[in-house]
Design a protein around this motif. Sequence first.
Motif, PDB file in Angstrom:
ATOM      1  N   PRO A 143       0.805  -1.235   0.000  1.00  0.00           N
ATOM      2  CA  PRO A 143       0.000   0.000   0.000  1.00  0.00           C
ATOM      3  C   PRO A 143       0.834   1.279   0.000  1.00  0.00           C
ATOM      4  CG  PRO A 143      -0.936  -1.589   1.527  1.00  0.00           C
ATOM      5  CD  PRO A 143       0.351  -2.181   1.042  1.00  0.00           C
ATOM      6  N   THR A 144       2.003   1.279   0.654  1.00  0.00           N
ATOM      7  CA  THR A 144       2.787   2.514   0.705  1.00  0.00           C
ATOM      8  C   THR A 144       3.327   2.885  -0.668  1.00  0.00           C
ATOM      9  OG1 THR A 144       4.825   1.337   1.292  1.00  0.00           O
ATOM     10  CG2 THR A 144       3.442   2.095   3.095  1.00  0.00           C
ATOM     11  N   THR A 145       3.786   1.891  -1.433  1.00  0.00           N
ATOM     12  CA  THR A 145       4.254   2.159  -2.791  1.00  0.00           C
ATOM     13  C   THR A 145       3.095   2.594  -3.674  1.00  0.00           C
ATOM     14  OG1 THR A 145       5.861   0.381  -2.442  1.00  0.00           O
ATOM     15  CG2 THR A 145       5.682   1.262  -4.663  1.00  0.00           C
ATOM     16  N   ALA A 146       1.951   1.933  -3.502  1.00  0.00           N
ATOM     17  CA  ALA A 146       0.763   2.309  -4.273  1.00  0.00           C
ATOM     18  C   ALA A 146       0.360   3.754  -3.998  1.00  0.00           C
ATOM     19  CB  ALA A 146      -0.386   1.361  -3.939  1.00  0.00           C
ATOM     20  N   LEU A 147       0.409   4.172  -2.742  1.00  0.00           N
ATOM     21  CA  LEU A 147       0.066   5.542  -2.393  1.00  0.00           C
ATOM     22  C   LEU A 147       0.992   6.548  -3.089  1.00  0.00           C
ATOM     23  CD1 LEU A 147      -0.641   5.052   1.413  1.00  0.00           C
ATOM     24  CD2 LEU A 147      -2.285   5.993  -0.229  1.00  0.00           C
ATOM     25  N   CYS A 148       2.279   6.226  -3.128  1.00  0.00           N
ATOM     26  CA  CYS A 148       3.244   7.118  -3.782  1.00  0.00           C
ATOM     27  C   CYS A 148       3.029   7.161  -5.290  1.00  0.00           C
ATOM     28  CB  CYS A 148       4.675   6.666  -3.474  1.00  0.00           C
ATOM     29  SG  CYS A 148       5.153   6.889  -1.747  1.00  0.00           S
ATOM     30  N   LEU A 149       2.779   6.013  -5.896  1.00  0.00           N
ATOM     31  CA  LEU A 149       2.567   5.958  -7.340  1.00  0.00           C
ATOM     32  C   LEU A 149       1.302   6.720  -7.733  1.00  0.00           C
ATOM     33  CD1 LEU A 149       3.538   2.227  -7.944  1.00  0.00           C
ATOM     34  CD2 LEU A 149       4.770   4.217  -8.826  1.00  0.00           C
ATOM     35  N   GLN A 150       0.245   6.580  -6.948  1.00  0.00           N
ATOM     36  CA  GLN A 150      -1.003   7.309  -7.241  1.00  0.00           C
ATOM     37  C   GLN A 150      -0.780   8.808  -7.125  1.00  0.00           C
ATOM     38  OE1 GLN A 150      -3.524   5.420  -4.370  1.00  0.00           O
ATOM     39  NE2 GLN A 150      -3.784   3.567  -5.603  1.00  0.00           N
ATOM     40  N   TRP A 151       0.006   9.226  -6.146  1.00  0.00           N
ATOM     41  CA  TRP A 151       0.308  10.651  -5.983  1.00  0.00           C
ATOM     42  C   TRP A 151       1.088  11.180  -7.185  1.00  0.00           C
ATOM     43  CZ3 TRP A 151       5.188  13.041  -4.202  1.00  0.00           C
ATOM     44  CH2 TRP A 151       5.036  14.394  -3.891  1.00  0.00           C
ATOM     45  N   LEU A 152       2.123  10.448  -7.591  1.00  0.00           N
ATOM     46  CA  LEU A 152       2.910  10.876  -8.743  1.00  0.00           C
ATOM     47  C   LEU A 152       2.063  10.945 -10.006  1.00  0.00           C
ATOM     48  CD1 LEU A 152       6.192   8.826  -8.137  1.00  0.00           C
ATOM     49  CD2 LEU A 152       5.904  11.304  -7.864  1.00  0.00           C
ATOM     50  N   ASP A 153       1.164   9.987 -10.172  1.00  0.00           N
ATOM     51  CA  ASP A 153       0.304   9.976 -11.363  1.00  0.00           C
ATOM     52  C   ASP A 153      -0.582  11.215 -11.419  1.00  0.00           C
ATOM     53  OD1 ASP A 153      -0.996   8.356 -13.666  1.00  0.00           O
ATOM     54  OD2 ASP A 153      -2.697   8.890 -12.390  1.00  0.00           O
ATOM     55  N   GLY A 154      -0.927  11.772 -10.260  1.00  0.00           N
ATOM     56  CA  GLY A 154      -1.804  12.944 -10.235  1.00  0.00           C
ATOM     57  C   GLY A 154      -1.084  14.275 -10.344  1.00  0.00           C
ATOM     58  N   LEU A 155       0.260  14.269 -10.413  1.00  0.00           N
ATOM     59  CA  LEU A 155       1.029  15.511 -10.501  1.00  0.00           C
ATOM     60  C   LEU A 155       1.349  15.870 -11.945  1.00  0.00           C
ATOM     61  CD1 LEU A 155       3.703  14.966  -7.682  1.00  0.00           C
ATOM     62  CD2 LEU A 155       1.523  16.185  -7.507  1.00  0.00           C
ATOM     63  N   ASP A 156       1.548  17.150 -12.184  1.00  0.00           N
ATOM     64  CA  ASP A 156       2.097  17.607 -13.459  1.00  0.00           C
ATOM     65  C   ASP A 156       3.615  17.624 -13.301  1.00  0.00           C
ATOM     66  OD1 ASP A 156       2.878  18.782 -15.803  1.00  0.00           O
ATOM     67  OD2 ASP A 156       1.916  20.724 -15.415  1.00  0.00           O
ATOM     68  N   LEU A 157       4.289  16.629 -13.837  1.00  0.00           N
ATOM     69  CA  LEU A 157       5.731  16.486 -13.661  1.00  0.00           C
ATOM     70  C   LEU A 157       6.529  17.017 -14.847  1.00  0.00           C
ATOM     71  CD1 LEU A 157       5.816  12.900 -12.075  1.00  0.00           C
ATOM     72  CD2 LEU A 157       6.061  15.102 -10.906  1.00  0.00           C
ATOM     73  N   GLN A 158       5.851  17.589 -15.809  1.00  0.00           N
ATOM     74  CA  GLN A 158       6.543  18.078 -16.996  1.00  0.00           C
ATOM     75  C   GLN A 158       7.639  19.069 -16.613  1.00  0.00           C
ATOM     76  OE1 GLN A 158       5.333  16.590 -19.776  1.00  0.00           O
ATOM     77  NE2 GLN A 158       7.135  17.295 -20.891  1.00  0.00           N
ATOM     78  N   GLY A 168      15.293   2.038  -3.624  1.00  0.00           N
ATOM     79  CA  GLY A 168      15.027   0.609  -3.767  1.00  0.00           C
ATOM     80  C   GLY A 168      15.177   0.154  -5.205  1.00  0.00           C
ATOM     81  N   SER A 169      14.107  -0.355  -5.779  1.00  0.00           N
ATOM     82  CA  SER A 169      14.120  -0.846  -7.165  1.00  0.00           C
ATOM     83  C   SER A 169      14.124   0.287  -8.183  1.00  0.00           C
ATOM     84  CB  SER A 169      12.904  -1.736  -7.411  1.00  0.00           C
ATOM     85  OG  SER A 169      11.715  -0.962  -7.319  1.00  0.00           O
ATOM     86  N   GLY A 170      13.922   1.526  -7.724  1.00  0.00           N
ATOM     87  CA  GLY A 170      13.830   2.665  -8.642  1.00  0.00           C
ATOM     88  C   GLY A 170      12.432   2.920  -9.151  1.00  0.00           C
ATOM     89  N   ILE A 171      11.454   2.207  -8.608  1.00  0.00           N
ATOM     90  CA  ILE A 171      10.101   2.249  -9.151  1.00  0.00           C
ATOM     91  C   ILE A 171       9.522   3.659  -9.170  1.00  0.00           C
ATOM     92  CG2 ILE A 171       9.137   1.588  -6.893  1.00  0.00           C
ATOM     93  CD1 ILE A 171       6.891   0.154  -8.353  1.00  0.00           C
ATOM     94  N   LEU A 172       9.740   4.446  -8.119  1.00  0.00           N
ATOM     95  CA  LEU A 172       9.129   5.779  -8.064  1.00  0.00           C
ATOM     96  C   LEU A 172       9.842   6.758  -8.986  1.00  0.00           C
ATOM     97  CD1 LEU A 172       8.433   6.055  -4.222  1.00  0.00           C
ATOM     98  CD2 LEU A 172       6.909   5.246  -6.036  1.00  0.00           C
ATOM     99  N   ALA A 173      11.158   6.717  -8.993  1.00  0.00           N
ATOM    100  CA  ALA A 173      11.920   7.613  -9.873  1.00  0.00           C
ATOM    101  C   ALA A 173      11.619   7.321 -11.331  1.00  0.00           C
ATOM    102  CB  ALA A 173      13.415   7.457  -9.598  1.00  0.00           C
ATOM    103  N   ILE A 174      11.577   6.052 -11.688  1.00  0.00           N
ATOM    104  CA  ILE A 174      11.332   5.679 -13.084  1.00  0.00           C
ATOM    105  C   ILE A 174       9.894   6.014 -13.480  1.00  0.00           C
ATOM    106  CG2 ILE A 174      11.196   3.715 -14.671  1.00  0.00           C
ATOM    107  CD1 ILE A 174      13.520   2.481 -12.963  1.00  0.00           C
TER     108      ILE A 174
END
Length: 293
Positions: A143-158, A168-174
């Motif tokens: 759930p903690t990784t899912a929470l971070c991924l959902q947050w990133l998906d909702g941001l304008d990262l351009q 860790g595996s690099g999942i959030l950065a990638i």
Amino acid sequence: MPWIQLKINTTNDNAEHFSDLLEESGAVSVTFQDTYDTPVFEPLPGETRLWGNTDVIGLYEADIDTKQLVNLLKSSKLFTNELHYKIEQLEDKDWEREWMDNFHPMQFGNRLWICPSWREIPDPNAVNVMLDPGLAFGTGTHPTTALCLQWLDGLDLQDKVIIDYGCGSGILAIAALKLGAKAAIGIDIDPQALQASRDNAQRNNVSDRLSLYLAKDIPDNLLADVVVANILAGPLRELEPHISVLVKSEGLLGLSGILENQSASVCDAYQPHFELDPVMIKEEWCRITGKKY
């Protein structure tokens, strides 16, 4: 080859002693498990996280002399008639293959999919992160990784720069890079994590935009528009001065790896430097986000 497993039900006060005993008796691995199946999360270096009721589990090769093993256990100064233990044979399995077979593509937010590198992409038009975590932490299943991924998906990262602290595996950065970030920096204390992040970045064709550092080697004056840290509540509190300084003025912060009942203390640590959003909760875990003053 089958394996022999010895499981000792004890307390957190005695678990380290029994762990040492099992290692000395030839166990190829020793793990701790909450008696009520609470998961273990990665401790800080030199730290062991235990519970009030703990199972110490030793794994042995099948030719171990179980009678000798029991005698060794009973010779321990902590052995009593009330101590419960169990010896059993485990069936031979390809545990890596078993894990791989149960890791499926997962969707987070509206655009983002995390896909095991050995499976087909369910939606070629989505933002797909191909992941093989290797020996590092982070698959998206927690759930903690899912929470971070959902947050990133909702941001304008351009055109944004993101730091993944405890990558860790690099999942959030990638994921951030695939979602439009200009550059990402992964930081971890474990060289294996940096190697897993490097491999996954190459797998996703973003290695030219990902920089990786051991925590002790972070460059001076490093700043990012977005900083995300999915570790544990204790380290998040202790590392607040090191994490907060990485966020630009009016930059965004996302923290997870925090149980709901730990959220207030983590918020207190970051409140002086950030305008915090309401805490987001998922399955008793939570995410804390905010904007730097």
